[in-house]
Write an enzyme that holds these catalytic residues in place. Structure first.
Site, short mmCIF file in Angstrom:
data_model
loop_
_atom_site.label_atom_id
_atom_site.label_comp_id
_atom_site.label_asym_id
_atom_site.label_seq_id
_atom_site.Cartn_x
_atom_site.Cartn_y
_atom_site.Cartn_z
N LYS A 137 6.01 0.78 -10.30
CA LYS A 137 7.08 1.29 -9.46
C LYS A 137 8.35 1.57 -10.26
CE LYS A 137 5.41 -0.35 -5.04
NZ LYS A 137 4.32 -1.31 -5.34
C1 LIG Z 1 3.12 -1.15 -4.71
C2 LIG Z 1 1.96 -1.66 -5.48
C3 LIG Z 1 0.66 -1.18 -5.24
C4 LIG Z 1 0.37 -0.19 -4.14
O1 LIG Z 1 0.89 1.09 -4.39
P1 LIG Z 1 1.03 2.15 -3.22
O2 LIG Z 1 1.68 3.33 -3.82
O3 LIG Z 1 1.85 1.50 -2.14
O4 LIG Z 1 -0.36 2.44 -2.73
C5 LIG Z 1 -0.36 -1.65 -6.04
N1 LIG Z 1 -0.15 -2.56 -7.01
C6 LIG Z 1 1.08 -3.05 -7.25
C7 LIG Z 1 1.24 -4.08 -8.31
C8 LIG Z 1 2.17 -2.62 -6.50
O5 LIG Z 1 3.37 -3.12 -6.74
#
Ligand SMILES: *Cc1c(COP(=O)(O)O)cnc(C)c1O
Length: 436
Positions: A107
């Site tokens: 993210k």
């Molecule tokens: C947010 C997150 C996900 C999921 O991603 P999405 O885009 O919401 O499907 C998977 N793994 C981790 C470690 C995350 O922080």
């Protein structure tokens, strides 16, 4: 590029307005009016391009003239200023490590891009409600909060308010979003992630609040977070050796923003054999693909808590990419639901057999990819390792019976005091907080 609302009741807007608003006035998600094709040579000769050039060429059509080219180049360079290596685990399975950014999860990419775009737009015209201050309001199931907090920390003119479910994020995650202070405000909510998301949605639907404050979202629905996630799918292709046989790509999925960006990249020309959405016990999408029936549910808690989502907000975008045709979607996307037991077994086996340590989300991805490859012999694939295992050491350490080495960035924050405001899962309380 113009963006329309998926609810079709709001006017189209440019990249700037879509980024600032987050969500359209009719509460729909913004969606690009057309899907640009990348130049053929960017695919065929991708090794010749620097990572920054690749990212710039992918994102430029979406931004259009909303940000000058030299400024956009700076923004993408700062967005991906860390390694994104493709690491072999077995002959057929590779890990795309997305955890080398400042908060050790994928993210960081979306959050860094969005914060810099918003910073640019705020400086451009500060004359909006809220005395020139933007409030970025975000609900997190774990990783969003830290990435957003870090991305926006000390950005002038921006205050960040983060809602997270009390007791349902890991201790490292909690530290990452509660220890910065300054323009970063953490709200600890007595409820689930879905409760947090509901409160945030209510704030955006509250016209009284909208008139008094300049609110925007940094959740994965924001186009400036969603679209740059395409970058690392191209960077994976750059590192993929067997260009005549494109990879299967498996994405641990919760809100489905990450995989949706990958599918967008694919529709723009990126070669991909097939996509696999790896889910934990929250199986709304796997059920939909097998029954044709979309039934949102209450989220259940699992070991891969960043994917504990019962009603994935980005799934409408995936449907739009395939013009609501389930048959077409299924030609490109498969999905598996993985239990906590399978997650732990996978984590342990991959570590023991290959000396590769995944986090619980990566383990869900590994398991689902393995299922797909078993049914399709000869194919090879990539799972996205979405977070560093240390972020989930409370899960990982008992499974492998060893300590996970702590990176210096984490060690520093673990001793800092937590600063958060505790709150019930009631919208009125949030509103009062925002107004003061
Ligand atoms: C947010 C997150 C996900 C999921 O991603 P999405 O885009 O919401 O499907 C998977 N793994 C981790 C470690 C995350 O922080």
């Amino acid at each position: 590029m113009q963006y329309y609302s998926l609810n079709k009741q709001s006017p189209v807007v440019g990249f700037k307005e879509a980024t600032i608003r987050g969500q359209a006035p009719d509460k729909g998600l913004y969606f690009p009016e057309r899907i640009p094709a990348v130049d053929r040579d960017l695919i065929d000769d991708i090794e010749k391009y620097s990572n920054e050039e690749i990212a710039f060429r992918v994102i430029q059509p979406y931004v259009g003239d909303a940000i000058p080219a030299n400024e956009l180049l700076r923004i993408v360079a700062e967005t991906i200023n860390f390694d994104i290596p493709l690491v072999p685990v077995t002959d057929a399975i590779y890990s795309l490590e997305l955890f080398h950014g400042p908060t050790l999860a994928f993210k960081d990419v979306g959050a860094r891009f969005m914060s810099r775009c918003l910073g640019h737009f705020v400086q451009e015209d500060p004359a909006r409600p809220g005395n020139g201050k933007v409030i970025v309001l975000v609900a997190t199931s774990g990783d969003t909060g830290g990435a957003v907090a870090n991305g926006f920390y000390n950005v002038d003119g921006v205050e960040v308010v983060i809602l997270y479910p009390s007791g349902k994020v890991s201790s490292v995650q909690e530290k990452q979003l509660t220890t910065l202070g300054n323009n970063i405000h953490a709200l600890e909510i007595d409820g689930s992630f879905d409760d947090c998301q509901d409160m945030v949605k209510k704030a955006f639907a509250d016209s009284d609040l909208q008139q008094r404050l300049f609110l925007t979202s940094a959740n994965s629905i924001n186009v400036a977070r969603w679209l740059p996630q395409q970058f690392y799918y191209f960077l994976a292709w750059k590192q993929w050796k067997e260009k005549q046989q494109p990879p299967v790509i498996c994405v641990p999925s919760g809100n489905f923003g990450n995989i949706c960006a990958g599918m967008l990249a694919h529709l723009s020309g990126l070669p991909v054999q097939h996509f696999v959405a790896a889910c934990n016990a929250n199986n709304t999408v796997p059920e939909f693909l097998s029954t044709g029936h979309y039934q949102p549910k209450k989220a259940v808690a699992t070991l891969s808590n960043a994917m504990d989502v019962g009603h994935p907000s980005n799934f409408v975008r995936i449907l739009e990419l395939f013009h609501q045709q389930l048959g077409d979607l299924k030609k490109v996307l498969a999905s598996y639901s993985v239990t906590d037991e399978q997650t732990k077994d996978t984590l342990r086996e991959v570590y023991n057999n290959y000396k590769y340590l995944t986090d619980p989300h990566g383990a869900v991805g590994y398991y689902a990819l393995q299922q797909w490859l078993k049914a399709h012999p000869g194919q090879k694939g990539i799972f996205l390792e979405t977070a560093h295992p240390v972020k989930f050491y409370d899960v990982v350490e008992p499974v492998i019976n060893e300590k996970v080495p702590v990176p210096a960035a984490v060690e520093q924050i673990m001793d800092l005091p937590k600063q958060s405001t505790r709150m019930n899962a009631e919208y009125e309380q949030l509103k009062q907080y925002l107004l003061k």
